[in-house]
Design a protein around this motif. Structure first.
Motif, PDB file in Angstrom:
ATOM      1  N   ASP A  46       0.861  -1.193   0.000  1.00  0.00           N
ATOM      2  CA  ASP A  46       0.000   0.000   0.000  1.00  0.00           C
ATOM      3  C   ASP A  46       0.901   1.249   0.000  1.00  0.00           C
ATOM      4  O   ASP A  46       1.413   1.663   1.039  1.00  0.00           O
ATOM      5  CB  ASP A  46      -0.879  -0.046   1.257  1.00  0.00           C
ATOM      6  CG  ASP A  46      -1.848   1.114   1.322  1.00  0.00           C
ATOM      7  OD1 ASP A  46      -1.658   2.110   0.590  1.00  0.00           O
ATOM      8  OD2 ASP A  46      -2.802   1.033   2.124  1.00  0.00           O
ATOM      9  N   ARG A  47       1.061   1.840  -1.201  1.00  0.00           N
ATOM     10  CA  ARG A  47       2.003   2.954  -1.325  1.00  0.00           C
ATOM     11  C   ARG A  47       1.447   4.240  -0.726  1.00  0.00           C
ATOM     12  O   ARG A  47       2.193   5.182  -0.473  1.00  0.00           O
ATOM     13  CB  ARG A  47       2.403   3.136  -2.791  1.00  0.00           C
ATOM     14  CG  ARG A  47       3.379   2.042  -3.198  1.00  0.00           C
ATOM     15  CD  ARG A  47       3.547   1.870  -4.672  1.00  0.00           C
ATOM     16  NE  ARG A  47       4.236   2.962  -5.325  1.00  0.00           N
ATOM     17  CZ  ARG A  47       4.732   2.888  -6.545  1.00  0.00           C
ATOM     18  NH1 ARG A  47       4.629   1.747  -7.236  1.00  0.00           N
ATOM     19  NH2 ARG A  47       5.324   3.926  -7.099  1.00  0.00           N
ATOM     20  N   ALA A  48       0.137   4.300  -0.486  1.00  0.00           N
ATOM     21  CA  ALA A  48      -0.432   5.504   0.145  1.00  0.00           C
ATOM     22  C   ALA A  48      -0.079   5.518   1.643  1.00  0.00           C
ATOM     23  O   ALA A  48       0.279   6.560   2.191  1.00  0.00           O
ATOM     24  CB  ALA A  48      -1.946   5.529  -0.050  1.00  0.00           C
ATOM     25  N   ARG A  49      -0.161   4.356   2.279  1.00  0.00           N
ATOM     26  CA  ARG A  49       0.182   4.315   3.713  1.00  0.00           C
ATOM     27  C   ARG A  49       1.697   4.276   3.931  1.00  0.00           C
ATOM     28  O   ARG A  49       2.185   4.655   4.981  1.00  0.00           O
ATOM     29  CB  ARG A  49      -0.483   3.104   4.380  1.00  0.00           C
ATOM     30  CG  ARG A  49      -1.942   3.378   4.762  1.00  0.00           C
ATOM     31  CD  ARG A  49      -2.526   2.284   5.646  1.00  0.00           C
ATOM     32  NE  ARG A  49      -2.363   0.958   5.077  1.00  0.00           N
ATOM     33  CZ  ARG A  49      -1.727  -0.049   5.673  1.00  0.00           C
ATOM     34  NH1 ARG A  49      -1.197   0.119   6.866  1.00  0.00           N
ATOM     35  NH2 ARG A  49      -1.610  -1.215   5.092  1.00  0.00           N
ATOM     36  N   ASP A  54       7.461   5.197  -2.765  1.00  0.00           N
ATOM     37  CA  ASP A  54       7.528   6.120  -3.903  1.00  0.00           C
ATOM     38  C   ASP A  54       8.903   6.784  -3.979  1.00  0.00           C
ATOM     39  O   ASP A  54       9.424   7.030  -5.067  1.00  0.00           O
ATOM     40  CB  ASP A  54       6.443   7.201  -3.785  1.00  0.00           C
ATOM     41  CG  ASP A  54       5.062   6.623  -4.088  1.00  0.00           C
ATOM     42  OD1 ASP A  54       5.004   5.550  -4.723  1.00  0.00           O
ATOM     43  OD2 ASP A  54       4.053   7.240  -3.681  1.00  0.00           O
ATOM     44  N   PRO A  86       4.526   5.792   1.980  1.00  0.00           N
ATOM     45  CA  PRO A  86       5.037   6.594   0.858  1.00  0.00           C
ATOM     46  C   PRO A  86       6.554   6.497   0.664  1.00  0.00           C
ATOM     47  O   PRO A  86       7.053   6.981  -0.352  1.00  0.00           O
ATOM     48  CB  PRO A  86       4.630   8.028   1.254  1.00  0.00           C
ATOM     49  CG  PRO A  86       4.423   8.000   2.724  1.00  0.00           C
ATOM     50  CD  PRO A  86       3.981   6.609   3.075  1.00  0.00           C
TER      51      PRO A  86
END
Ligand SMILES: NC(=O)c1ccc[n+]([C@@H]2O[C@H](COP(=O)([O-])OP(=O)(O)OC[C@H]3O[C@@H](n4cnc5c(N)ncnc54)[C@H](OP(=O)(O)O)[C@@H]3O)[C@@H](O)[C@H]2O)c1
Length: 384
Positions: free
Chosen positions: A300-303, A308, A305
């Protein structure tokens, strides 16, 4: 017949180093030529009593001055970073086990590569900072880099089943760390002890915090990019809470090969030291009498970061890896010292990465300068 190897274990007193001493002691083909430590010189002397190396290296001159080495070791103690470089390139050494944490391991790793040695590489930061410089040098000198990081060791092993150009993708697995299922709001309040409580691996404090932020996986994306000469788009991260599948390689015909074993660093350390041979060893084994459930799900790249940032630095190359790695090293230390919140580790790294003066084709000196600049920037963040 497996070949005898003379080994320098740099960072012997750390989590990887202690495992490496155990592995080397059990390998009939390994002779430990030297051991290094930094602050834990008492342990270094105990290890030396066990494996009787030719030399001990105390990397921190201040700690060495305050420590009374037993008479029997004193004549063979060398001190400081120069001594690490000396050992890494010494003619009596075949293999360097590079297990110093952070950028402090770069100079000795670079020296070993320049001297054409075999480098069993745990110190991922060396490649994150300088993979773009070190890999071409290794091709020139004939140095061989064998990964110790369990994920990269798994890729290395699975990749032996095909040719480089047949690899379509690699899948790096990640345990997800202690905050795998936490919300961002919950992570904002995370304490040092919670972040240090890794669910599957026992490791040093820096990499344990890196696992909690998933910066460890970000660094591993960059490490894989240089080590296996991949485009960042060929690297996928999957969450695998059991830490049994250490990574996978997908070939162009659709076949996927993985390497599996319990979460025990002794196995990738041993394989790196015995390569190309496989020898009996002391690593934990899978228990085939019980039922295994192995899960894989996309990260989960939103939680998290940090991932990224890893992809961005892998795409950019140049000084980006050095800046990200140094900023992270400093920010992690600040978090451990109670000076930065958990989420601020990655937030500060992102800001420093965005601000930095990018050099596309850096020299090693440029990379050391970028590292120093990033540390100063994080210090400003902490004071602000
Ligand atoms: N631990 C793991 O399971 C694991 C897995 C994969 C990759 N790695 C990588 O392996 C490396 C080592 O990790 P670790 O967990 O073993 O770290 P660690 O337990 O913190 O050990 C670090 C080692 O480096 C030495 N050291 C620290 N600062 C130094 C300096 N300025 N100059 C020279 N030596 C210095 C330490 O000496 P003293 O203890 O005597 O101060 C110790 O021997 C890291 O790059 C990490 O990312 C670790």
């Amino acid at each position: 017949m497996p070949r005898h190897k003379s080994i320098a274990i740099l960072g012997a007193t750390g989590s990887i180093g202690r495992n490496a001493v155990t592995v080397a002691m059990g390998l009939p083909t390994a002779h430990v030529w030297c051991l290094s430590g930094s602050s834990n010189l008492e342990l270094l002397c105990c290890q030396a009593d066990q494996c009787r190396p030719e030399y001990l290296i105390a990397a921190d001159p201040e700690a060495a001055e305050q420590f009374e080495f037993p008479e029997k070791w004193r004549p063979r103690v060398r001190v400081g970073e120069d001594a690490l470089v000396w050992a890494a390139s010494h003619e009596d050494v075949d293999t360097i086990l590079a297990a110093i944490v952070g950028c402090a391991g770069l100079a000795s790793t670079a020296a070993a590569i320049d001297a054409g040695k075999t480098v069993a590489l745990a110190n991922k930061e060396a490649l994150v900072v300088a993979g773009q410089v070190l890999l071409p040098r290794a091709r020139e000198t004939g140095a061989q880099l064998i990964p110790v990081d369990s994920e990269h060791s798994a890729i290395w092993q699975a990749a032996l089943a095909g040719r480089k150009e047949e690899i379509e993708r690699v899948v790096l697995t990640a345990s997800g760390g202690p905050f795998r299922d936490w919300t961002r709001d919950a992570m904002r309040q995370a304490t040092r002890d919670q972040a240090l409580a890794h669910p599957t691996w026992e490791m040093g404090p820096k990499i344990t915090i890196d696992s909690a932020t998933m910066m460890n996986k970000a660094l591993e994306i960059i490490e894989a990019r240089w080590l296996f000469d991949l485009h960042p788009e060929q690297i996928v991260v999957m969450i695998h809470p059991q830490s049994i599948i250490h990574s996978l390689v997908e070939f162009r015909d659709g076949s996927v090969l993985a390497q599996l074993s319990p979460p025990d660093m002794k196995l990738p350390i041993q394989y790196a030291l015995s390569y190309p041979d496989r020898l009996p060893g002391c690593a934990a084994r899978l228990d085939w009498s019980q039922m295994w459930t192995l899960q894989l799900s996309p990260a989960d790249r939103a939680r998290f970061p940090a991932l990224d940032l890893g992809y961005a630095a892998a795409r950019r190359g140049g000084t980006a890896g050095a800046v990200l790695s140094a900023a992270n090293e400093c920010a992690v230390q600040a978090f451990l010292d109670g000076e930065l919140g958990f989420l601020e580790i990655v937030e500060s790294c992102r800001e420093v990465l965005e601000q930095h003066h990018f050099i596309e084709q850096p020299t090693l000196d440029d990379l050391f300068a970028a590292d120093a600049w990033a540390r100063e920037e994080i210090a400003k963040w902490i004071c602000a």
